[in-house]
Design an enzyme around this catalytic site. Sequence first.
Site, PDB file in Angstrom:
ATOM      1  N   LYS A 161       0.886  -1.180   0.000  1.00 33.70           N
ATOM      2  CA  LYS A 161       0.000   0.000   0.000  1.00 33.70           C
ATOM      3  C   LYS A 161       0.918   1.223   0.000  1.00 33.70           C
ATOM      4  CE  LYS A 161      -2.055   3.066   1.609  1.00 33.70           C
ATOM      5  NZ  LYS A 161      -1.939   4.408   0.966  1.00 33.70           N
ATOM      6  N   GLU A 236       9.058   1.839  10.868  1.00 32.94           N
ATOM      7  CA  GLU A 236      10.193   2.747  10.674  1.00 32.94           C
ATOM      8  C   GLU A 236       9.614   4.139  10.609  1.00 32.94           C
ATOM      9  OE1 GLU A 236      13.362   0.488   8.049  1.00 32.94           O
ATOM     10  OE2 GLU A 236      11.613   1.152   6.982  1.00 32.94           O
ATOM     11  N   CYS A 270      13.919  10.877   6.537  1.00 34.65           N
ATOM     12  CA  CYS A 270      13.828  10.560   7.969  1.00 34.65           C
ATOM     13  C   CYS A 270      15.161  10.694   8.688  1.00 34.65           C
ATOM     14  CB  CYS A 270      13.262   9.162   8.158  1.00 34.65           C
ATOM     15  SG  CYS A 270      14.244   7.923   7.307  1.00 34.65           S
ATOM     16  N   GLU A 371       9.650  16.912  14.466  1.00 37.67           N
ATOM     17  CA  GLU A 371      10.194  16.702  13.124  1.00 37.67           C
ATOM     18  C   GLU A 371       9.683  17.819  12.192  1.00 37.67           C
ATOM     19  OE1 GLU A 371       8.749  13.242  10.909  1.00 37.67           O
ATOM     20  OE2 GLU A 371      10.811  12.756  10.376  1.00 37.67           O
TER      21      GLU A 371
HETATM   22  P1  NAP Z   1       2.323   8.733   6.881  1.00 35.03           P
HETATM   23  O1  NAP Z   1       1.378   9.844   6.722  1.00 35.03           O
HETATM   24  O2  NAP Z   1       2.505   8.126   8.222  1.00 35.03           O
HETATM   25  O3  NAP Z   1       1.902   7.613   5.793  1.00 35.03           O
HETATM   26  C1  NAP Z   1       2.657   6.453   5.618  1.00 35.03           C
HETATM   27  C2  NAP Z   1       1.793   5.398   4.965  1.00 35.03           C
HETATM   28  O4  NAP Z   1       0.792   4.967   5.904  1.00 35.03           O
HETATM   29  C3  NAP Z   1       1.037   5.879   3.727  1.00 35.03           C
HETATM   30  O5  NAP Z   1       1.031   4.863   2.755  1.00 35.03           O
HETATM   31  C4  NAP Z   1      -0.363   6.126   4.278  1.00 35.03           C
HETATM   32  O6  NAP Z   1      -1.371   6.058   3.288  1.00 35.03           O
HETATM   33  C5  NAP Z   1      -0.478   4.980   5.255  1.00 35.03           C
HETATM   34  N1  NAP Z   1      -1.532   5.126   6.269  1.00 35.03           N
HETATM   35  C6  NAP Z   1      -2.107   6.268   6.719  1.00 35.03           C
HETATM   36  N2  NAP Z   1      -3.037   5.987   7.664  1.00 35.03           N
HETATM   37  C7  NAP Z   1      -3.056   4.646   7.806  1.00 35.03           C
HETATM   38  C8  NAP Z   1      -3.803   3.746   8.633  1.00 35.03           C
HETATM   39  N3  NAP Z   1      -4.709   4.178   9.522  1.00 35.03           N
HETATM   40  N4  NAP Z   1      -3.555   2.420   8.525  1.00 35.03           N
HETATM   41  C9  NAP Z   1      -2.641   1.968   7.650  1.00 35.03           C
HETATM   42  N5  NAP Z   1      -1.913   2.765   6.841  1.00 35.03           N
HETATM   43  C10 NAP Z   1      -2.099   4.088   6.926  1.00 35.03           C
HETATM   44  O7  NAP Z   1       3.820   9.127   6.449  1.00 35.03           O
HETATM   45  P2  NAP Z   1       4.285   9.946   5.200  1.00 35.03           P
HETATM   46  O8  NAP Z   1       3.822  11.351   5.382  1.00 35.03           O
HETATM   47  O9  NAP Z   1       3.933   9.214   3.950  1.00 35.03           O
HETATM   48  O10 NAP Z   1       5.881   9.879   5.351  1.00 35.03           O
HETATM   49  C11 NAP Z   1       6.620  10.812   6.078  1.00 35.03           C
HETATM   50  C12 NAP Z   1       7.027  10.231   7.411  1.00 35.03           C
HETATM   51  O11 NAP Z   1       7.718   8.994   7.183  1.00 35.03           O
HETATM   52  C13 NAP Z   1       8.002  11.104   8.161  1.00 35.03           C
HETATM   53  O12 NAP Z   1       7.674  11.150   9.530  1.00 35.03           O
HETATM   54  C14 NAP Z   1       9.347  10.383   7.984  1.00 35.03           C
HETATM   55  O13 NAP Z   1      10.287  10.641   8.995  1.00 35.03           O
HETATM   56  C15 NAP Z   1       8.907   8.965   7.954  1.00 35.03           C
HETATM   57  N6  NAP Z   1       9.901   8.111   7.288  1.00 35.03           N
HETATM   58  C16 NAP Z   1      10.623   7.237   8.053  1.00 35.03           C
HETATM   59  C17 NAP Z   1      11.599   6.440   7.468  1.00 35.03           C
HETATM   60  C18 NAP Z   1      12.381   5.454   8.285  1.00 35.03           C
HETATM   61  O14 NAP Z   1      13.021   4.596   7.682  1.00 35.03           O
HETATM   62  N7  NAP Z   1      12.369   5.523   9.583  1.00 35.03           N
HETATM   63  C19 NAP Z   1      11.835   6.541   6.095  1.00 35.03           C
HETATM   64  C20 NAP Z   1      11.085   7.448   5.347  1.00 35.03           C
HETATM   65  C21 NAP Z   1      10.108   8.221   5.961  1.00 35.03           C
HETATM   66  P3  NAP Z   1      -1.994   7.419   2.668  1.00 35.03           P
HETATM   67  O15 NAP Z   1      -0.865   8.086   1.947  1.00 35.03           O
HETATM   68  O16 NAP Z   1      -3.061   6.941   1.766  1.00 35.03           O
HETATM   69  O17 NAP Z   1      -2.503   8.227   3.818  1.00 35.03           O
END
Ligand code: NAP
Length: 480
Positions: A161, A236, A270, A371
């Site tokens: 997804k 992550e 991240c 962040e």
């Molecule tokens: P996000 O808003 O948390 O979304 C991540 C994924 O989760 C998306 O595919 C999203 O789908 C999905 N999602 C949302 N609500 C959900 C639910 N209730 N159940 C299951 N899945 C759900 O994160 P983002 O904005 O895409 O990414 C940015 C964040 O990722 C930052 O905080 C960054 O630090 C972190 N990140 C961490 C790493 C690491 O390796 N630690 C690497 C890269 C990024 P939708 O898009 O359809 O909402």
Amino acid sequence: MESESGKRFDVLNPATEEVVDSVPECTREDAKRALEAADAAQRLWEDVPASQRARLVLKLGDLIEGERERLARIVTAEEGKPLKEARDDVQGAAEYCRYYASLARQIEGTVLPGEAKDRTIMILKVPLGVVVGITPWNFPAAMVTRKMAPALVAGDGIVLKPSSYTPLVAVEIVKLVESLGAPKGLVNLLTGPGSTVGDELVRSPITQMVTMTGSVEVGARIMESASPNLTHVVLELGGKAPFIVWKDADVEWAVRSALWARYWNAGQTCICNERTYVQDDLYDSFKKKYVAAVEGLRVGDPTKSGVDMGPLVAREQLESVESSVKRAVDEGAKLLVGGTRLSGPGFERGYWYTPTVLEDVDQDMDIVQKEIFGPVTPLRSFDSLDEVIEYANDSEYGLASYMFTRDVRTAMKAAHKLRFGETYINQVGPETVHGYHAGFRKSGVGGDGSKYGFDHYFSIKTVYLDYSESPEAPYIFPYA
Ligand code: NAP
């Protein structure tokens, strides 16, 4: 996959706000069907020898690399990162395939003596079953194979997804794996809202593990939704990396590294340098050089060569960065450069923010604690090593950290005292395929990469074997 709803949603180019393409808006019903298909396919896939499973993954790596330019252009169009960075994202996707394929002959267990004559114990790694991979928008290509490649080599099925901002390159990667003849249903991809499609995938009893990369907020929600079935989670999550420059550092290299670690992907990584701490003796000279370097960054059309930074991924992200900076300034931070949206020719549409540097920031300000995920550096000086390590560890995040020094004792002390899943000494990321990428505290649970990340894709099973001619109950604890 197509959706039973027949609905689609648009994917926008963040540099122009034009529609790049549209994808199916999948539903909970679609998610159920995808999981059932993956479950059926996985039962056959686990019987394929690991070395054969790896061949598919290896070929996928070659296909991805062969299509690097085409895929990179999709990444730039949907996410906004400069093409040179998009090529690296796609190359990363190929390297994850190669690395995990190389582990196929290293799925090792343990053989132990049993508690009686002619008895033995085998501890085996067996496939988990169906894995759900939920990915973010900031590395839309590499994150997909970081989840898919280990799953396939381990003998698992996977339902992916991707982020709703950046589903297009993920769709293309899944088409490539299908073109290699992957069993139908083994790899499935659903586009659509995380709050419905993602949630259904997480809650299903078919799902044996959810591996998700994204924000702390959504990670915590996933952990909660997975709990009724006690489904494994690997999360992550976000980061707030401290970037520490000690007085003896090579200042030119530290400036270039701090700059790259912050403005790479417009600050949306991240492991980005989210707060820069510079030792007192070096602070003024570092600040001067750093501000000049930030002013020299070329921001613009990410498809053009020579561009260092593109737009932010979405309007929400732009507004979030803007409000973080405004709050910091209201709380007393001083703007050294930037602090506004970009305007003028070339920036009439899209989500543009100027590379920004702030100083006079206190440890308890949001700009130092939360962040930012955008092109903004909070800069602060420090006196002693103990003081800066205390500042660095004073965070709910614990993903990456950086230390720049020429003194091996300072470097090693920092390596031991920084409570983060990664410490980069005199270098910037990205993390490698064979390093373990995992966060402490709220930055996550478990991790990806390396043999430790691969272990998450297995169940561990113990087999007790009696091979004696005439079995007898063993005499256990004879000395009790
Ligand atoms: P996000 O808003 O948390 O979304 C991540 C994924 O989760 C998306 O595919 C999203 O789908 C999905 N999602 C949302 N609500 C959900 C639910 N209730 N159940 C299951 N899945 C759900 O994160 P983002 O904005 O895409 O990414 C940015 C964040 O990722 C930052 O905080 C960054 O630090 C972190 N990140 C961490 C790493 C690491 O390796 N630690 C690497 C890269 C990024 P939708 O898009 O359809 O909402």
